[in-house]
Write a protein that holds these residues in place. Structure first.
Motif, PDB file in Angstrom:
ATOM      1  N   LEU A 182      21.988 -15.747 -35.002  1.00 35.35           N
ATOM      2  CA  LEU A 182      22.944 -16.757 -35.378  1.00 35.35           C
ATOM      3  C   LEU A 182      22.639 -17.967 -35.690  1.00 35.35           C
ATOM      4  CD1 LEU A 182      22.132 -19.227 -33.427  1.00 35.35           C
ATOM      5  CD2 LEU A 182      22.536 -17.104 -31.807  1.00 35.35           C
ATOM      6  N   GLY A 183      22.765 -18.527 -36.396  1.00 33.79           N
ATOM      7  CA  GLY A 183      22.660 -19.716 -37.160  1.00 33.79           C
ATOM      8  C   GLY A 183      22.278 -21.532 -36.441  1.00 33.79           C
ATOM      9  N   ALA A 184      21.402 -21.730 -36.563  1.00 38.41           N
ATOM     10  CA  ALA A 184      21.556 -23.542 -35.721  1.00 38.41           C
ATOM     11  C   ALA A 184      20.937 -24.112 -36.708  1.00 38.41           C
ATOM     12  CB  ALA A 184      20.294 -22.453 -34.545  1.00 38.41           C
ATOM     13  N   GLY A 185      20.224 -25.626 -35.801  1.00 39.10           N
ATOM     14  CA  GLY A 185      19.456 -26.053 -36.549  1.00 39.10           C
ATOM     15  C   GLY A 185      19.856 -27.991 -35.952  1.00 39.10           C
ATOM     16  N   HIS A 237      35.843 -14.747 -34.031  1.00 39.61           N
ATOM     17  CA  HIS A 237      35.376 -15.906 -32.877  1.00 39.61           C
ATOM     18  C   HIS A 237      33.792 -16.672 -33.449  1.00 39.61           C
ATOM     19  CE1 HIS A 237      38.488 -13.052 -30.581  1.00 39.61           C
ATOM     20  NE2 HIS A 237      38.855 -14.533 -29.675  1.00 39.61           N
ATOM     21  N   GLN A 238      34.110 -17.818 -32.947  1.00 38.45           N
ATOM     22  CA  GLN A 238      33.000 -17.952 -32.701  1.00 38.45           C
ATOM     23  C   GLN A 238      32.466 -19.051 -31.789  1.00 38.45           C
ATOM     24  OE1 GLN A 238      32.600 -20.580 -36.132  1.00 38.45           O
ATOM     25  NE2 GLN A 238      31.371 -18.742 -37.337  1.00 38.45           N
ATOM     26  N   LEU A 239      30.897 -19.700 -31.149  1.00 40.75           N
ATOM     27  CA  LEU A 239      31.200 -20.396 -29.886  1.00 40.75           C
ATOM     28  C   LEU A 239      30.352 -20.747 -30.390  1.00 40.75           C
ATOM     29  CD1 LEU A 239      31.137 -19.209 -26.839  1.00 40.75           C
ATOM     30  CD2 LEU A 239      29.122 -20.993 -27.163  1.00 40.75           C
ATOM     31  N   GLU A 240      30.426 -22.499 -30.885  1.00 38.52           N
ATOM     32  CA  GLU A 240      29.621 -23.631 -31.399  1.00 38.52           C
ATOM     33  C   GLU A 240      28.955 -23.767 -30.134  1.00 38.52           C
ATOM     34  OE1 GLU A 240      29.473 -24.442 -34.587  1.00 38.52           O
ATOM     35  OE2 GLU A 240      28.596 -25.656 -35.044  1.00 38.52           O
ATOM     36  N   GLY A 241      27.631 -24.758 -30.554  1.00 41.07           N
ATOM     37  CA  GLY A 241      26.934 -25.143 -29.288  1.00 41.07           C
ATOM     38  C   GLY A 241      26.213 -26.756 -29.954  1.00 41.07           C
ATOM     39  N   PRO A 290      25.221 -27.153 -44.239  1.00 38.62           N
ATOM     40  CA  PRO A 290      24.908 -28.898 -44.659  1.00 38.62           C
ATOM     41  C   PRO A 290      24.908 -29.389 -43.387  1.00 38.62           C
ATOM     42  CG  PRO A 290      26.621 -26.867 -45.841  1.00 38.62           C
ATOM     43  CD  PRO A 290      26.391 -26.457 -44.988  1.00 38.62           C
ATOM     44  N   PHE A 291      25.393 -29.158 -42.609  1.00 42.51           N
ATOM     45  CA  PHE A 291      25.367 -30.112 -40.871  1.00 42.51           C
ATOM     46  C   PHE A 291      24.414 -30.088 -40.114  1.00 42.51           C
ATOM     47  CE2 PHE A 291      26.727 -26.226 -39.322  1.00 42.51           C
ATOM     48  CZ  PHE A 291      27.579 -25.661 -39.937  1.00 42.51           C
ATOM     49  N   THR A 292      23.006 -29.423 -41.009  1.00 37.29           N
ATOM     50  CA  THR A 292      21.789 -29.262 -39.986  1.00 37.29           C
ATOM     51  C   THR A 292      20.583 -29.394 -40.617  1.00 37.29           C
ATOM     52  OG1 THR A 292      22.370 -26.515 -39.725  1.00 37.29           O
ATOM     53  CG2 THR A 292      22.452 -27.256 -37.695  1.00 37.29           C
ATOM     54  N   GLU A 293      19.398 -29.798 -40.508  1.00 40.50           N
ATOM     55  CA  GLU A 293      18.708 -30.048 -41.099  1.00 40.50           C
ATOM     56  C   GLU A 293      17.602 -30.155 -40.261  1.00 40.50           C
ATOM     57  OE1 GLU A 293      18.172 -29.994 -44.502  1.00 40.50           O
ATOM     58  OE2 GLU A 293      15.869 -30.018 -44.106  1.00 40.50           O
ATOM     59  N   THR A 338      37.880 -22.965 -40.139  1.00 39.20           N
ATOM     60  CA  THR A 338      36.924 -21.807 -40.796  1.00 39.20           C
ATOM     61  C   THR A 338      35.749 -21.576 -40.214  1.00 39.20           C
ATOM     62  OG1 THR A 338      35.711 -23.112 -42.046  1.00 39.20           O
ATOM     63  CG2 THR A 338      37.636 -22.274 -43.059  1.00 39.20           C
ATOM     64  N   GLN A 339      35.593 -22.825 -38.693  1.00 42.36           N
ATOM     65  CA  GLN A 339      34.087 -22.840 -38.463  1.00 42.36           C
ATOM     66  C   GLN A 339      35.070 -23.467 -36.902  1.00 42.36           C
ATOM     67  OE1 GLN A 339      30.975 -24.083 -40.410  1.00 42.36           O
ATOM     68  NE2 GLN A 339      32.552 -25.691 -41.658  1.00 42.36           N
ATOM     69  N   THR A 340      34.038 -22.995 -35.672  1.00 40.49           N
ATOM     70  CA  THR A 340      34.145 -24.303 -34.442  1.00 40.49           C
ATOM     71  C   THR A 340      33.012 -25.402 -34.897  1.00 40.49           C
ATOM     72  OG1 THR A 340      32.174 -22.628 -33.721  1.00 40.49           O
ATOM     73  CG2 THR A 340      34.428 -22.206 -32.996  1.00 40.49           C
ATOM     74  N   SER A 341      32.306 -25.740 -35.634  1.00 39.86           N
ATOM     75  CA  SER A 341      31.487 -26.030 -36.245  1.00 39.86           C
ATOM     76  C   SER A 341      32.661 -27.682 -36.254  1.00 39.86           C
ATOM     77  CB  SER A 341      30.198 -26.029 -37.128  1.00 39.86           C
ATOM     78  OG  SER A 341      30.498 -24.921 -36.959  1.00 39.86           O
ATOM     79  N   ALA A 342      33.992 -27.722 -36.559  1.00 37.71           N
ATOM     80  CA  ALA A 342      34.766 -28.381 -36.867  1.00 37.71           C
ATOM     81  C   ALA A 342      34.879 -29.369 -36.050  1.00 37.71           C
ATOM     82  CB  ALA A 342      36.085 -28.117 -36.749  1.00 37.71           C
ATOM     83  N   PHE A 355      19.969 -30.886 -31.646  1.00 38.28           N
ATOM     84  CA  PHE A 355      20.422 -29.985 -32.432  1.00 38.28           C
ATOM     85  C   PHE A 355      22.226 -28.914 -32.136  1.00 38.28           C
ATOM     86  CE2 PHE A 355      19.426 -28.598 -27.906  1.00 38.28           C
ATOM     87  CZ  PHE A 355      20.167 -27.179 -27.134  1.00 38.28           C
ATOM     88  N   ALA A 356      22.547 -27.854 -32.760  1.00 41.22           N
ATOM     89  CA  ALA A 356      23.570 -27.775 -32.868  1.00 41.22           C
ATOM     90  C   ALA A 356      23.846 -26.009 -33.339  1.00 41.22           C
ATOM     91  CB  ALA A 356      24.562 -27.725 -33.813  1.00 41.22           C
ATOM     92  N   PHE A 357      24.486 -25.000 -32.947  1.00 41.84           N
ATOM     93  CA  PHE A 357      24.304 -23.847 -33.339  1.00 41.84           C
ATOM     94  C   PHE A 357      25.465 -22.741 -33.383  1.00 41.84           C
ATOM     95  CE2 PHE A 357      24.041 -24.553 -28.600  1.00 41.84           C
ATOM     96  CZ  PHE A 357      25.079 -22.937 -27.747  1.00 41.84           C
ATOM     97  N   GLY A 358      25.772 -22.334 -34.136  1.00 46.27           N
ATOM     98  CA  GLY A 358      27.033 -21.516 -33.482  1.00 46.27           C
ATOM     99  C   GLY A 358      26.753 -19.738 -34.085  1.00 46.27           C
ATOM    100  N   TYR A 370      38.711 -18.675 -38.887  1.00 50.97           N
ATOM    101  CA  TYR A 370      39.959 -17.915 -39.666  1.00 50.97           C
ATOM    102  C   TYR A 370      39.148 -18.377 -41.304  1.00 50.97           C
ATOM    103  CZ  TYR A 370      43.797 -18.029 -36.629  1.00 50.97           C
ATOM    104  OH  TYR A 370      44.177 -18.249 -35.295  1.00 50.97           O
ATOM    105  N   ARG A 371      39.278 -16.857 -41.870  1.00 54.95           N
ATOM    106  CA  ARG A 371      39.023 -16.800 -43.454  1.00 54.95           C
ATOM    107  C   ARG A 371      39.785 -15.949 -44.218  1.00 54.95           C
ATOM    108  NH1 ARG A 371      31.962 -17.607 -42.496  1.00 54.95           N
ATOM    109  NH2 ARG A 371      32.192 -19.566 -40.994  1.00 54.95           N
ATOM    110  N   ARG A 372      39.574 -16.505 -45.359  1.00 55.69           N
ATOM    111  CA  ARG A 372      40.084 -15.396 -46.159  1.00 55.69           C
ATOM    112  C   ARG A 372      39.568 -14.729 -46.512  1.00 55.69           C
ATOM    113  NH1 ARG A 372      41.723 -13.441 -50.236  1.00 55.69           N
ATOM    114  NH2 ARG A 372      39.273 -12.853 -50.909  1.00 55.69           N
TER     115      ARG A 372
END
Ligand code: DAH
Length: 350
Positions: free
Chosen positions: A289-292, A215-219, A257-260, A172-176, A312-315, A201-203
């Protein structure tokens, strides 16, 4: 009674005469089958060999072979003549007007999404990141649990997807990919800097801004002393690269949930420069975008000592980037392969 020798010579003369008279390959072939086939007159004549004397037999054998060869050559010659005549006839009939204009060749264009993703990839590669796209079929464990989203966590609801079994799903997310990159990285060799572009993919019910597949692009960057300042500098450089040199960014608090802490990132409007217009809904800012900062739990699950390392991460969504930049109003236009839509973006970026 004619002798066998005479009979063979006669067959040869008549055969060759008949071959020369044929005017169509099909008829010629029939003559060939008749003359040389198993039930043909030559084979038939040779049946009489058994009545010959011992000294006559090789003589007649040699003659029979010669007759067969001659007939064979005559057929080949006639066949070639017929073919040549056919080609000659065709050439005489066909005319080519070399002065006619040529047919224009359709040259395809790189899809605008491919251009967008490749451009962002190149930007990050120039900053020393590696590209690791990961898997579209992913384990529940990496897609959720390793991102600090345990079973029954409400954050799962927003990302309901296609399950292949209890443990396997369409990611559901490239964060995977974060968990996999974290556990595979050898920190004695230097920091981890990676981007993961790809399909998720998402329902979702498909409409102008939603698609069940996008598409997503994770960093992800993990090193000693990584802070919000590194995140901000990196994302500002990215937004300036994509949306123009004058762009500024701002962070708004958010939750993942995975960034703080987690942030929502806005870029100053590239259309009005921040004064307010339809594109930025008169706010001067556009959410991109989202990040943290990587949640300590996420790092610890990969055995990383959070007293030493932070990250750090971003999507981001390439579709969203392209829609904003080019004023595309329907996400489905990316996927329907309408050449009239696609060719507008010929060389837009690359
Ligand atoms: N995976 C998030 C989503 O699909 C996007 C995201 C947000 C990724 C924040 C991140 C992040 O790495 O830090 O909604």
């Amino acid at each position: 009674m004619t002798t066998l020798e005479e009979r063979l010579k006669m067959l040869r003369d008549e055969g060759i005469k008949s071959i020369r008279e044929q005017n169509h390959s099909k008829d010629l072939n029939e003559v060939r089958v008749n003359l040389l086939g198993k039930k043909g007159p030559i084979t038939e004549a040779l049946r009489g060999m058994k009545d010959l004397s011992a000294e006559e037999r090789p003589k007649i054998g040699t003659l029979a072979n010669a007759v067969r060869d001659e007939i064979q050559s005559a057929i080949e010659l006639r066949s070639k003549e017929l073919n040549d005549a056919l080609i000659k006839q065709k050439l005489e009939k066909e005319t080519i007007d070399v002065t006619l204009p040529s047919q224009p060749q359709k040259v395809g264009t790189e899809h605008i999404l491919t251009q967008t993703i490749s451009d962002i990839e190149e930007f990050f590669i120039s900053l020393g990141y590696k590209v690791d796209s990961g898997f579209e079929v992913e384990e529940d464990y990496y897609n959720f649990e390793r991102l600090n989203i345990p079973q029954d966590h409400p954050a799962r609801d927003m990302q309901d997807t296609f399950y292949l079994s209890d443990k396997l799903l369409m990611r559901t997310q490239t964060s995977a990919q974060e968990g996999r990159d974290l556990e595979n990285h050898d920190f004695s060799k230097g920091p981890l800097k990676v981007i993961s572009p790809g399909v998720v993919y998402r329902r979702d019910d498909d409409d102008a801004t939603h698609s069940h597949q996008f598409h997503q692009l994770e960093g992800l960057v993990v090193d000693k002393n990584i802070s919000m300042a590194d995140l901000k500098g990196t994302l500002e450089a990215l937004c300036q690269h994509v949306f123009g040199k004058e762009r500024e960014i701002r962070f708004r608090p958010s939750y993942f949930p995975f960034t703080e802490p987690s942030v929502e990132v806005d870029v100053s409007c590239f259309n009005c420069g921040g004064e307010g217009c339809r594109i930025c809904k008169y706010t001067g800012w556009i959410e991109v975008l989202g990040a943290g900062l990587s949640h300590p739990k996420v790092l610890e699950m990969s055995g990383i000592d959070t007293n030493i390392y932070s990250g750090f991460a971003f999507g981001l969504g390439p579709e969203r980037f392209a829609m904003l930049k080019y004023g595309i109003t329907d996400i489905r236009d990316f996927y329907t392969n309408d050449v009239r839509f696609l060719e507008q973006f010929k060389g837009a970026i690359r």
